[in-house]
Motif scaffolding. Structure first.
Motif, PDB file in Angstrom:
ATOM      1  N   GLY A 159      51.505  95.359  52.431  1.00 24.85           N
ATOM      2  CA  GLY A 159      51.019  94.019  52.753  1.00 24.85           C
ATOM      3  C   GLY A 159      50.926  93.748  54.231  1.00 24.85           C
ATOM      4  N   ASN A 200      42.375  90.494  47.909  1.00 28.52           N
ATOM      5  CA  ASN A 200      43.713  89.933  47.702  1.00 28.52           C
ATOM      6  C   ASN A 200      43.652  88.681  46.831  1.00 28.52           C
ATOM      7  N   MET A 258      45.468  88.087  43.177  1.00 27.81           N
ATOM      8  CA  MET A 258      46.392  86.964  43.007  1.00 27.81           C
ATOM      9  C   MET A 258      45.931  86.003  41.926  1.00 27.81           C
ATOM     10  N   THR A 287      50.421  91.444  47.512  1.00 29.34           N
ATOM     11  CA  THR A 287      49.415  90.397  47.678  1.00 29.34           C
ATOM     12  C   THR A 287      50.026  89.154  48.316  1.00 29.34           C
ATOM     13  N   ARG A 323      49.160  87.680  52.223  1.00 33.19           N
ATOM     14  CA  ARG A 323      48.770  86.300  52.538  1.00 33.19           C
ATOM     15  C   ARG A 323      49.616  85.723  53.665  1.00 33.19           C
TER      16      ARG A 323
END
Length: 275
Positions: free
Chosen positions: A87, A109, A113, A145, A149
């Motif tokens: 990530g 991503n 999600m 994921t 973010r």
């Protein structure tokens, strides 16, 4: 930082994590019996011989709990480290390069999600070979994921600062900017997030094991122990409640330490801003 600066809640978490980690590392030396050794009748009550009683096959519950700590911590930690490696690397590349790379990684991503994590994991584990390494990889990819973010948001904030722009003007390469400029300034929130993801990995692994797609028997892990002994609840046997309490206690201990780290990071940042 001095020991007296650490609040009591954080000490509780540190002690709980230390005891669990110590039991996991020295499991063969502290466990009264073997991990798979049948030593008594099924669901025997707590006694001087079996401090926590026995499980559904007559194995010592305390020994299984200690060996289960080793499996649970090892798998959860490996998945957390791998998910952060994936990530953070991808999110920092996206933030540093921007453009098509950023949009492509971000949309991929978002797509991953949008699928419920547990359902996605169950589908993948049902079709893939059942092994510990496959389990770790699936957990890591799905958890990355969330890391992506957060990492992208932090990296974007840092990448517009003057020292990063100066590095670009000097002609520094993207990899150099990521590891020398962005990463050192993002460590504090990322370390706190690592603690949260580690706690989530423990709960996620236990859930998968309870559903039969996590750690496979006869290897001990806390979620599998709850599954194996759940029928005992009908007969007022606490064999399933003990590993469940262990899962909850460890998750709380990790969260107590993470809360302290977040507060400490915020106070240090506030002090720098005031200065």
């Amino acid at each position: 930082m001095r020991a007296r600066d650490i609040p009591p809640s954080a000490w509780i978490g540190i002690i709980g994590i230390t005891v669990t980690a110590g039991a996991a590392v020295f499991a063969p030396y502290v466990a009264p019996y073997g991990e798979r050794e049948i030593v008594g009748d099924i669901w025997e009550p707590m006694s001087s011989t079996f401090l926590l009683g026995t499980d559904n096959l007559g194995r010592d519950l305390l020994s299984r709990l200690i060996y289960g700590a080793r499996t649970t911590l090892a798998v959860a930690l490996a998945a957390s480290v791998l998910s952060f490696s994936i990530g953070i690397t991808l999110s920092f590349i996206a933030a540093a390069t921007r453009g098509v790379v950023d949009q492509g990684l971000s949309r991929l991503n978002d797509l991953m999600m949008s699928i419920p994590t547990l359902i996605f994991a169950l589908v993948l584990l049902a079709v893939l070979p059942q092994s510990v390494w496959v389990l770790i990889l699936v957990m890591a990819v799905l958890d990355s994921t969330r890391v992506f973010r957060l990492g992208r948001a932090i990296a974007l904030d840092i990448s517009v600062m003057e020292f990063v722009e100066a590095a670009r003007l000097r002609g520094e390469r993207t990899i150099w900017i990521i590891f020398r400029e962005i990463l050192p300034n993002a460590l504090s929130p990322l370390l706190a997030e690592f603690g949260l993801r580690f706690a989530f990995s423990i709960l996620f692994l236990s859930t998968l094991s309870f559903l039969g797609l996590g750690i496979q028997p006869p290897t001990a892990d806390w979620g599998g122990m709850v599954k194996d002994n759940k029928d005992g609840i009908i007969f007022a046997v606490s064999a399933a409640l003990i590993p469940g309490a262990a899962i909850a206690t460890l998750a709380v201990c990790v969260n107590l330490v993470v809360d302290w780290l977040l507060k400490r990071t915020s106070s240090l940042k506030g002090g720098r801003d005031d200065g």
